[in-house]
Write a protein that holds these residues in place. Structure first.
Motif, short mmCIF file in Angstrom:
data_model
loop_
_atom_site.label_atom_id
_atom_site.label_comp_id
_atom_site.label_asym_id
_atom_site.label_seq_id
_atom_site.Cartn_x
_atom_site.Cartn_y
_atom_site.Cartn_z
N MET A 411 0.83 -1.21 0.00
CA MET A 411 0.00 0.00 0.00
C MET A 411 0.86 1.26 0.00
N TYR A 412 1.97 1.20 0.72
CA TYR A 412 2.84 2.39 0.76
C TYR A 412 3.45 2.66 -0.60
N LEU A 413 3.91 1.63 -1.29
CA LEU A 413 4.55 1.83 -2.58
C LEU A 413 3.55 2.19 -3.67
N LYS A 414 2.33 1.70 -3.57
CA LYS A 414 1.35 1.94 -4.62
C LYS A 414 0.63 3.27 -4.47
N ALA A 415 0.16 3.59 -3.26
CA ALA A 415 -0.69 4.76 -3.12
C ALA A 415 -0.26 5.67 -1.97
N LEU A 416 0.06 5.08 -0.85
CA LEU A 416 0.30 5.91 0.32
C LEU A 416 1.53 6.78 0.16
N ARG A 417 2.52 6.29 -0.59
CA ARG A 417 3.75 7.07 -0.76
C ARG A 417 3.46 8.38 -1.48
N HIS A 418 2.64 8.31 -2.53
CA HIS A 418 2.31 9.52 -3.28
C HIS A 418 1.49 10.49 -2.42
N PHE A 419 0.59 9.93 -1.61
CA PHE A 419 -0.20 10.79 -0.74
C PHE A 419 0.68 11.48 0.30
N VAL A 420 1.60 10.71 0.90
CA VAL A 420 2.49 11.30 1.91
C VAL A 420 3.39 12.35 1.28
N ASP A 421 3.93 12.06 0.09
CA ASP A 421 4.81 13.02 -0.57
C ASP A 421 4.04 14.29 -0.93
N ALA A 422 2.81 14.15 -1.45
CA ALA A 422 2.02 15.32 -1.81
C ALA A 422 1.67 16.15 -0.59
N THR A 423 1.31 15.48 0.49
CA THR A 423 0.98 16.21 1.72
C THR A 423 2.19 16.94 2.27
N ALA A 424 3.34 16.28 2.26
CA ALA A 424 4.55 16.93 2.76
C ALA A 424 4.94 18.11 1.89
N ALA A 425 4.80 17.96 0.55
CA ALA A 425 5.12 19.08 -0.33
C ALA A 425 4.17 20.25 -0.13
N LEU A 426 2.89 19.95 0.07
CA LEU A 426 1.92 21.01 0.30
C LEU A 426 2.21 21.77 1.59
N LEU A 427 2.56 21.01 2.61
CA LEU A 427 2.86 21.67 3.88
C LEU A 427 4.13 22.51 3.78
N ARG A 428 5.14 21.98 3.08
CA ARG A 428 6.36 22.76 2.93
C ARG A 428 6.11 24.02 2.11
N SER A 429 5.32 23.91 1.05
CA SER A 429 5.03 25.06 0.21
C SER A 429 4.21 26.10 0.97
N SER A 430 3.23 25.67 1.72
CA SER A 430 2.41 26.61 2.49
C SER A 430 3.25 27.30 3.55
N PHE A 431 4.13 26.56 4.19
CA PHE A 431 4.96 27.16 5.22
C PHE A 431 5.93 28.17 4.62
N PHE A 432 6.47 27.83 3.44
CA PHE A 432 7.41 28.75 2.79
C PHE A 432 6.70 30.04 2.36
N GLN A 433 5.55 29.89 1.72
CA GLN A 433 4.82 31.07 1.28
C GLN A 433 4.38 31.92 2.47
N PHE A 434 4.00 31.24 3.55
CA PHE A 434 3.58 31.99 4.74
C PHE A 434 4.72 32.85 5.28
N ASN A 435 5.91 32.26 5.36
CA ASN A 435 7.04 33.02 5.90
C ASN A 435 7.42 34.18 4.98
N VAL A 436 7.46 33.95 3.65
CA VAL A 436 7.89 35.00 2.72
C VAL A 436 6.90 36.14 2.70
N VAL A 437 5.61 35.83 2.57
CA VAL A 437 4.61 36.88 2.44
C VAL A 437 4.42 37.61 3.75
N LYS A 438 4.53 36.87 4.86
CA LYS A 438 4.41 37.55 6.14
C LYS A 438 5.52 38.57 6.32
#
Length: 468
Positions: A411-438
């Motif tokens: 399950m991790y290799l088929k689906a969960l890995r992509h979900f975890v990677d997408a969630t981590a990327a989203l959180l990193r992007s949101s955190f970065f944009q929050f710091n820059v714009v703030k």
């Protein structure tokens, strides 16, 4: 007066006045008697006195012999007393060290403790057989699995002989062994579906044909529900479940695709043990699962011995809740350590979840074998491994852990890995944009600039942005 000893009869001969005094003690069977004869009648006893004179002549020699024997006996007694006295002084002068040495010599040799025997047996099995088989390739690992399962099937059939009545025919035992080994070899050859079903049907047909004509000494039916269920569960337990170890080892996804590189610590350990290091998910998942099970059993055993007070379940009275918690902590901690040692191919949260699932599966396998042995009235399923018992006693936690680890990684290799990677990327992007714009808003304008900027950069609607 001449006094002497002639054998058992003492003789006394003397002269007083005009009389001849002859005193002779008779042999033991007669009492002593004394003869007092006049001198005129002494000559009539010449024949008797001649014998007495002969004995009287031997008296000095007999006296000397008696004296020598007495002195020799006294000397021997004195020498014995002297030796004992000298030995007593020597032991006293030796002190505590001599006493401890004598005690250690007299003390019997101590046997190895059961815990040490268990540890040595585990090291020999793990480092001598299972470890090299995991790292050297799929076929060595498959052959090792086949050997373990062959002994496990025989122990399982031994348990059934103590439960079922009438017992199974011998040919059914060999059929069970054949289908179990065939299921594992089929997994190695890539046949992943239909094997368990075919094996179960084949055993049931043989059970009806062979066991159906067997007379029950107790007068009942030759086949009961226990016979049918034991055959189906036997194929599932000793064939279908162990085949997942082969399927788990055959996962050939490289760790580089997961951005993972084995650490120098792991490379050093493999070089010391002369094990080839093939960085694939199959090698990592198989070795990590086995180490998690080992540490779970070890921590549960030690924790139960140290803090165990509350019984866990009646099926296995020796297990406690405190030991279960220690085993859970050991499995999760080992999963995180193995994930780090292999270069973190999975997210730490995923590694924690897999470690917890492996612990639950290992506990299920342990309790299942305990229930079977308790029903059969056996303490151990076998005696092949010193300190552990049989193969089922040592590898009971491995049967249900293999499919659990396999499906978790699938399950991790088929689906969960992509979900975890997408969630981590989203959180990193949101955190970065929050710091820059703030930072910019604090210098040039209100916070509405931050909201508009983040919505535009992330492509979000206002409502989705608020949810995020």
């Amino acid at each position: 007066v001449a006094v002497g000893t002639i054998g058992p009869s003492p003789l006394c001969v003397g002269a007083r006045g005009g009389q001849a005094l002859v005193g002779m003690r008779a042999p033991l069977e007669r009492r002593q008697r004394q003869l007092v004869l006049p001198a005129s009648l002494a000559r009539h006893k010449t024949a008797e006195w001649s014998a007495d004179r002969a004995r009287t002549r031997r008296l000095p020699l007999l006296k000397v012999g008696t004296l020598v024997a007495t002195v020799a006996a006294a000397a021997a007694r004195h020498a014995a007393r002297l030796r004992s006295h000298t030995a007593g002084h020597a032991s006293a002068a030796g002190g505590a060290e001599a006493g401890a040495t004598a005690a250690s010599v007299a003390k019997p040799r101590r046997k190895l403790s059961s815990r040490l025997i268990r540890t040595l047996s585990g090291l020999v099995i793990g480092l001598g057989f299972c470890g090299p088989a995991v790292f050297y390739g799929t076929w060595p690992f498959t052959m090792m699995t086949v050997a373990v399962i062959a002994v496990a099937v025989l122990e399982y059939e031994r348990i059934l002989q103590s439960i079922l009545s009438p017992p199974l025919a011998p040919i059914l035992r060999y059929a069970h062994l054949t289908v179990s080994i065939g299921t594992i070899l089929a997994a190695q050859l890539g046949v992943l579906t239909g094997i368990f079903e075919c094996a179960a049907v084949a055993l049931l047909v043989m059970l009806l044909v062979v066991q159906g004509n067997t007379k029950n000494p107790e007068g009942g039916a030759p086949i009961s529900f226990g016979h049918i269920s034991s055959q189906v569960f036997g194929v599932f337990y000793t064939g279908y479940l162990p085949a997942f170890w082969v399927r788990l080892r055959m996962i050939s996804v490289p760790l580089a695709s997961l951005n993972a590189v084995p650490t120098p610590f792991l490379q050093t350990c493999c070089s010391i043990l002369h094990w080839p290091l093939n960085p694939t998910v199959g090698v990592f998942a198989t070795s990590a699962t086995a180490v998690c099970i080992i540490m779970s059993d070890t921590c549960a055993y030690l924790g139960g011995k140290r803090w165990g007070k509350t019984p866990l379940i009646l099926v296995s009275p020796g297990k406690t809740r405190e030991g279960m918690y220690c085993g859970m902590a050991g499995a999760v901690g080992t999963a995180l350590f193995c994930n780090f040692a292999w270069g973190s191919p999975a997210h730490p949260a995923v590694a924690t979840g897999i470690g917890f699932m492996i612990f639950c599966a290992s506990l299920l396998g342990d309790l299942s074998v305990s229930a079977m042995k308790r029903d059969a009235g056996l303490k151990d399923a076998g005696s092949l491994i010193p300190g552990h018992g049989g193969i089922l006693d040592r590898f009971d936690s491995y049967f249900f852990s293999a499919p659990t680890a396999y499906f978790c990684w699938y399950m991790y290799l088929k689906a969960l890995r992509h979900f975890v990677d997408a969630t981590a990327a989203l959180l990193r992007s949101s955190f970065f944009q929050f710091n820059v714009v703030k930072h910019k808003s604090s210098l040039s304008g209100p916070s509405c600039q931050y909201r508009a900027c983040t919505q535009r950069n992330l492509g979000m609607s206002p409502k989705l942005h608020e949810r995020t």
